[in-house]
Design a protein around this motif. Structure first.
Motif, PDB file in Angstrom:
ATOM      1  N   THR A 161       7.439   3.913  -5.698  1.00 53.21           N
ATOM      2  CA  THR A 161       7.851   2.640  -5.621  1.00 53.21           C
ATOM      3  C   THR A 161       6.813   1.635  -6.332  1.00 53.21           C
ATOM      4  O   THR A 161       6.675   0.764  -6.859  1.00 53.21           O
ATOM      5  CB  THR A 161       9.643   3.140  -4.952  1.00 53.21           C
ATOM      6  N   LEU A 188      14.498  -1.136 -11.115  1.00 58.75           N
ATOM      7  CA  LEU A 188      14.249  -0.706 -10.531  1.00 58.75           C
ATOM      8  C   LEU A 188      13.802  -0.570  -8.840  1.00 58.75           C
ATOM      9  O   LEU A 188      14.451   0.221  -9.030  1.00 58.75           O
ATOM     10  CB  LEU A 188      12.409  -0.720 -10.630  1.00 58.75           C
ATOM     11  N   LYS A 217      16.229   2.129  -6.717  1.00 61.60           N
ATOM     12  CA  LYS A 217      16.506   2.853  -5.225  1.00 61.60           C
ATOM     13  C   LYS A 217      16.684   2.885  -4.536  1.00 61.60           C
ATOM     14  O   LYS A 217      17.132   2.138  -4.131  1.00 61.60           O
ATOM     15  CB  LYS A 217      14.453   2.752  -4.961  1.00 61.60           C
TER      16      LYS A 217
END
Length: 79
Positions: free
Chosen positions: A48, A35, A39
């Protein structure tokens, strides 16, 4: 880092629990890394941030599950 004084027996138990937690949360750690890497700098906060918190909460839940798996938590039903 949190430093909690433990007896030798507690330290031994903590190391065993640490290994069990690490094994149980490998997927969550991988998910967290993926993740964050996915980003851009400008997207690290906001949505996020909440996704990171969700993953970290799953890690905490699994840590409790590993601890409680070793304990006798069941109680007798009232008669």
């Amino acid at each position: 880092m949190l430093s909690i004084p433990l007896s030798a027996e507690q330290e031994h138990d903590a190391k065993i629990l640490e290994a069990k937690i690490q094994a149980a949360v490998q997927k969550e750690i991988a998910d967290l890394a993926r993740l964050l890497v996915s980003k851009s700098d400008r997207d690290l906060f906001g949505t996020t941030e909440f996704q990171v918190r969700d993953i970290v909460l799953r890690v905490g839940a699994k840590a409790y599950a590993e601890l409680l798996r070793e304990k006798k938590t069941a109680t007798k039903a009232p008669e």
